[in-house]
Enzyme design. Structure first.
Site, PDB file in Angstrom:
ATOM      1  N   HIS A 131      21.516 -10.510   4.961  1.00  0.00           N
ATOM      2  CA  HIS A 131      22.951 -10.463   5.263  1.00  0.00           C
ATOM      3  C   HIS A 131      23.661 -11.462   4.352  1.00  0.00           C
ATOM      4  CE1 HIS A 131      26.228 -10.147   8.603  1.00  0.00           C
ATOM      5  NE2 HIS A 131      26.770 -10.456   7.438  1.00  0.00           N
ATOM      6  N   GLU A 179      22.985  -6.048   5.241  1.00  0.00           N
ATOM      7  CA  GLU A 179      24.106  -6.139   6.174  1.00  0.00           C
ATOM      8  C   GLU A 179      25.265  -6.884   5.536  1.00  0.00           C
ATOM      9  OE1 GLU A 179      21.567  -6.567  10.353  1.00  0.00           O
ATOM     10  OE2 GLU A 179      22.613  -8.311   9.509  1.00  0.00           O
ATOM     11  N   HIS A 206      20.656  -9.179  17.279  1.00  0.00           N
ATOM     12  CA  HIS A 206      21.368 -10.423  17.552  1.00  0.00           C
ATOM     13  C   HIS A 206      20.823 -11.066  18.825  1.00  0.00           C
ATOM     14  CE1 HIS A 206      24.690 -12.953  16.041  1.00  0.00           C
ATOM     15  NE2 HIS A 206      24.593 -13.473  17.244  1.00  0.00           N
TER      16      HIS A 206
END
Length: 237
Positions: free
Chosen positions: A43, A70, A190
């Site tokens: 990410h 991401e 998450h």
């Protein structure tokens, strides 16, 4: 079996803390796949405080399992994804300077914008997923913008689970049932960890993939990467 994709941002954070190339991000990505990881996730942020854009390019030759990038689809990010052509791009509405992701997309307000971005990635053969809260209207909106998958934002589930409230899974179950009805693939990520991943997987129908970084890297400090990767795989069976 639900696939395990490992987010290696924290490895880049540790490397960047001292400069140089220790730990070696590419070697870690290679080793994690050997240990059983079915995907590698990164990410990159605009400030490149952990994963650098060059890391994304370099990993392309190392990741032979699924490669997931991401990020917020700003111009530089879109250009990077189109250059690297990963297996999957996961769109996340993180603000500049945010420590971590804090919410999913409003797929209704951002319908036109997301549709345009997703179509560009799909034209280049890149599977798309968007980060969403377990809100039925947002799931319906995701279908309208044409994404192939959603990634459920699981922070609230993890928080409730830690408090002993297993009913915190209910909104995620409802969101998943709707996603299945709409033929949307389901990913999740998450704050998922060894403590809560088995319960989550058992309750989410047709969970295709989880992306886990912070918890897995932290657990590996105590238990070792090889052990931790296989502990996750056993819980995801």
């Amino acid at each position: 079996m639900t696939k395990l994709s490992i987010n290696i941002n924290k490895i880049a954070t540790l490397r960047n803390a001292r400069g140089g190339n220790v730990p070696n991000l590419l070697q870690v990505a290679s080793d994690l796949q050997k240990f059983g990881a079915q995907g590698i996730t990164i990410h990159p942020r605009p400030d490149e405080r952990h994963i650098r854009y060059q890391d994304a390019r370099d990993l392309k030759s190392v990741v032979y399992m699924e490669y997931n990038i991401e990020g917020n689809p700003q111009h530089n990010f879109v250009d990077l994804v189109l250059e690297c052509k990963p297996t999957q791009v996961t769109l996340v509405p993180d603000a500049i300077g945010a420590i971590t992701s804090t919410a999913g997309w409003d797929t209704i307000k951002n319908q036109s914008y997301l549709t345009e971005v997703i179509q560009e990635f799909q034209r280049n053969g890149i599977r798309t997923s968007i980060f969403v809260d377990p809100v039925l209207e947002m799931i319906e909106g995701a279908k309208k913008i044409g994404t192939e998958r959603i990634e459920l934002y699981t922070e609230e589930f993890a928080h409730q689970y830690n408090l002993g409230n297993i009913n915190g899974i209910e909104t995620y179950v409802k969101a998943s049932v709707l996603a299945n009805e709409l033929n949307l693939g389901i990913n999740a990520g998450h704050d998922l960890s060894l403590d809560n991943i088995k319960f989550f997987k058992e309750n989410i129908p047709n969970l295709l993939e989880v992306s886990i970084g912070h918890a897995l890297i932290t657990e590996a400090l105590y238990l070792g990467f090889d052990n931790v990767v296989n502990m996750y795989l056993n819980k995801l069976k």
